[in-house]
Design an enzyme around this catalytic site. Structure first.
Site, PDB file in Angstrom:
ATOM      1  N   GLY A  49     -18.916   7.653  -0.062  1.00  0.00           N
ATOM      2  CA  GLY A  49     -18.016   8.014  -1.163  1.00  0.00           C
ATOM      3  C   GLY A  49     -18.200   7.038  -2.310  1.00  0.00           C
ATOM      4  N   LYS A  78       0.865  -1.177   0.000  1.00  0.00           N
ATOM      5  CA  LYS A  78       0.000   0.000   0.000  1.00  0.00           C
ATOM      6  C   LYS A  78       0.899   1.225   0.000  1.00  0.00           C
ATOM      7  CE  LYS A  78      -4.534   0.820   0.639  1.00  0.00           C
ATOM      8  NZ  LYS A  78      -5.697   0.097   0.160  1.00  0.00           N
ATOM      9  N   VAL A 132     -17.431   3.883  -2.761  1.00  0.00           N
ATOM     10  CA  VAL A 132     -17.982   2.561  -2.432  1.00  0.00           C
ATOM     11  C   VAL A 132     -19.337   2.706  -1.733  1.00  0.00           C
ATOM     12  CG1 VAL A 132     -17.591   0.396  -1.205  1.00  0.00           C
ATOM     13  CG2 VAL A 132     -15.650   1.620  -2.160  1.00  0.00           C
TER      14      VAL A 132
HETATM   15  P1  NAD Z   1     -13.997   7.791  -0.714  1.00  0.00           P
HETATM   16  O1  NAD Z   1     -12.921   8.760  -0.377  1.00  0.00           O
HETATM   17  O2  NAD Z   1     -14.632   7.873  -2.063  1.00  0.00           O
HETATM   18  O3  NAD Z   1     -15.185   7.917   0.351  1.00  0.00           O
HETATM   19  C1  NAD Z   1     -14.997   8.079   1.707  1.00  0.00           C
HETATM   20  C2  NAD Z   1     -16.200   8.851   2.231  1.00  0.00           C
HETATM   21  O4  NAD Z   1     -16.146   8.859   3.652  1.00  0.00           O
HETATM   22  C3  NAD Z   1     -16.215  10.315   1.778  1.00  0.00           C
HETATM   23  O5  NAD Z   1     -17.508  10.649   1.284  1.00  0.00           O
HETATM   24  C4  NAD Z   1     -15.891  11.091   3.050  1.00  0.00           C
HETATM   25  O6  NAD Z   1     -16.498  12.361   3.105  1.00  0.00           O
HETATM   26  C5  NAD Z   1     -16.480  10.172   4.107  1.00  0.00           C
HETATM   27  N1  NAD Z   1     -15.937  10.334   5.443  1.00  0.00           N
HETATM   28  C6  NAD Z   1     -14.648  10.586   5.834  1.00  0.00           C
HETATM   29  N2  NAD Z   1     -14.575  10.660   7.174  1.00  0.00           N
HETATM   30  C7  NAD Z   1     -15.832  10.421   7.648  1.00  0.00           C
HETATM   31  C8  NAD Z   1     -16.403  10.350   8.932  1.00  0.00           C
HETATM   32  N3  NAD Z   1     -15.662  10.541  10.029  1.00  0.00           N
HETATM   33  N4  NAD Z   1     -17.734  10.064   9.050  1.00  0.00           N
HETATM   34  C9  NAD Z   1     -18.486   9.869   7.944  1.00  0.00           C
HETATM   35  N5  NAD Z   1     -18.003   9.934   6.700  1.00  0.00           N
HETATM   36  C10 NAD Z   1     -16.698  10.206   6.551  1.00  0.00           C
HETATM   37  O7  NAD Z   1     -13.404   6.331  -0.437  1.00  0.00           O
HETATM   38  P2  NAD Z   1     -13.930   4.952  -1.017  1.00  0.00           P
HETATM   39  O8  NAD Z   1     -13.150   4.609  -2.221  1.00  0.00           O
HETATM   40  O9  NAD Z   1     -15.431   4.969  -1.072  1.00  0.00           O
HETATM   41  O10 NAD Z   1     -13.454   3.951   0.134  1.00  0.00           O
HETATM   42  C11 NAD Z   1     -14.124   3.891   1.383  1.00  0.00           C
HETATM   43  C12 NAD Z   1     -13.386   2.932   2.312  1.00  0.00           C
HETATM   44  O11 NAD Z   1     -13.349   1.634   1.717  1.00  0.00           O
HETATM   45  C13 NAD Z   1     -11.920   3.296   2.580  1.00  0.00           C
HETATM   46  O12 NAD Z   1     -11.595   2.919   3.892  1.00  0.00           O
HETATM   47  C14 NAD Z   1     -11.150   2.440   1.599  1.00  0.00           C
HETATM   48  O13 NAD Z   1      -9.835   2.169   2.046  1.00  0.00           O
HETATM   49  C15 NAD Z   1     -12.002   1.188   1.607  1.00  0.00           C
HETATM   50  N6  NAD Z   1     -11.872   0.403   0.395  1.00  0.00           N
HETATM   51  C16 NAD Z   1     -12.143   0.935  -0.812  1.00  0.00           C
HETATM   52  C17 NAD Z   1     -12.028   0.160  -1.960  1.00  0.00           C
HETATM   53  C18 NAD Z   1     -12.362   0.717  -3.321  1.00  0.00           C
HETATM   54  O14 NAD Z   1     -12.505  -0.069  -4.263  1.00  0.00           O
HETATM   55  N7  NAD Z   1     -12.518   2.028  -3.463  1.00  0.00           N
HETATM   56  C19 NAD Z   1     -11.623  -1.182  -1.853  1.00  0.00           C
HETATM   57  C20 NAD Z   1     -11.387  -1.722  -0.589  1.00  0.00           C
HETATM   58  C21 NAD Z   1     -11.505  -0.914   0.530  1.00  0.00           C
END
Ligand code: NAD
Length: 367
Positions: free
Chosen positions: A196, A94, A198
């Protein structure tokens, strides 16, 4: 000017890298610095027994470098077990870029980061994570082939988030089957924290199935947009953990299950996309088990994204990606009953299987 003289009293008692709380026999940690673009990044390679270390790049405004280092150590370790439990021939890695993705991310910075990735000659392969878009990976692709999650028009599998969300949905249904005897989520009260890339796709699956979805985010605009699009209710209270819901889906950042929140959690199931949801795996996993809360291990159910990017390396088609992601349902059910049978936490049950696969490969390789 940097002084040549270091006072013994200035040295912290804890060793700065190998002595970190989150250090877990990582193979390699690379610190990347470029004055011209302002790039400050850390690449963590946890384990490459099963294959090259693959894992996304996160850009985040950390409070200090320790936070960034611990994040990359925790995240890269999680990737090792995610790939192993999913049966992929990949190791765990990562990267984190320290900075505000909204204001400090430039094409020059992304390309410079790509050059650092390239310097590892394929031992680490990057992709997107929080703060990154497919377009950023396209920029990285201009300087290195060791990147996935690039645009479909450029030969990639595109944004992995919808596939990640589908896998989380599958894992959540399996946890519901285990806990409630039925995987139908209609009328189940589910809170999604973080809508966000996901989270939004997960909300879509859940509302399509008729679940009562409550959404929470720090971004008010997103809340209104997603609520309008899918008819989800915006959370207006001040403690989502103590909300009496059936399922809590952490889809923002990690470690939301911690000393502060764990005794307030009223949900019967925890199943979400965020990486490293348990602040301390053993301690918090055990408390959840004692409280009868079913925890679907994050690295097991959020593997859709890595399956999607793995397809870029192996040349799978969409059908195969969906089949493998759908299988998260079966693996989750197996792990939940395995935990019960062996009297261990669900997280530990998943870890045990992942570790035994790595160990077996290590033994094969040494023959
Ligand atoms: P993203 O940045 O698109 O979305 C994250 C969302 O969380 C944002 O809308 C942000 O405003 C919100 N947020 C941040 N802090 C917050 C809080 N304290 N309370 C409420 N909301 C809050 O990220 P993503 O790509 O949707 O990923 C989300 C999570 O899933 C991350 O932890 C990421 O590591 C994990 N993940 C993502 C993927 C992927 O394919 N994108 C794969 C595996 C794991």
């Amino acid at each position: 000017m940097v002084s040549d003289v270091i006072n013994a009293s200035d040295l912290k008692k804890i060793d700065p890298v190998f002595g970190q709380f989150s250090f877990d026999d990582h193979e390699q940690i690379v610190f990347c610095n470029d004055k011209d673009t302002g790039l400050k990044a850390i690449i963590g390679i946890h384990n490459t027994v099963l294959g090259p270390a693959l894992g996304g790049t996160r850009m985040w405004q950390y409070n200090n470098e320790w936070e960034a280092l611990n994040d990359v150590l925790r995240l890269s370790r999680g990737m090792t077990f995610k790939a192993a439990i999913t049966g992929l021939n990949l190791g765990g890695g990562k990267a984190v870029i320290i900075g505000d993705a909204k204001t400090q991310k430039t094409p020059e910075l992304m390309k410079k980061f790509g050059e650092f990735v390239h310097s590892l000659s394929g031992k680490y392969i990057t992709a997107e994570d929080v703060g990154m878009e497919t377009a950023d990976m396209d920029l990285v692709r201009e300087v290195t082939p060791y990147v996935t999650g690039i645009s479909e028009s450029k030969g990639g599998a595109g944004n992995p988030s919808p596939i990640t969300a589908y896998g989380v949905f599958m894992g959540m249904k399996a946890a519901a089957k285990y806990k409630f005897g039925s995987d139908v989520l209609e009328d189940r009260k589910i809170i999604v924290q973080g809508i966000g890339h996901v989270g939004e796709c997960l909300v879509e699956h859940l509302t399509n199935e008729g679940a009562k979805v409550i959404i929470s985010d720090i971004n008010q605009e997103r809340l209104e947009e997603v609520s309008k699009k899918y008819g989800a209710t915006i959370y207006t209270g001040n403690d989502i953990y103590s909300e009496a819901v059936d399922i809590y889906a952490p889809c923002a950042l990690g470690a939301t299950i911690n000393d502060d929140t764990i005794n307030r959690i009223q949900a019967k199931i925890i199943a979400g996309a965020a990486n490293n949801q348990l602040a301390e795996e053993v301690k918090h996993g055990t408390i959840l088990q004692e409280k009868g809360i079913v925890y679907a291990p994050d690295f097991l159910i959020n593997a859709g994204g890595i399956i999607n990017v793995y397809a870029e390396l192996e040349g799978y088609d969409k059908k195969e990606i969906m089949r493998k992601t759908q299988n998260i349902y079966n693996t989750t059910l197996e792990i939940l009953s395995n935990a019960d049978t062996n009297g261990v936490t669900t997280n530990q049950a998943a870890l045990n299987i992942a570790k035994s696969r790595i160990e077996a490969r290590k033994n094969e390789n040494s023959k």
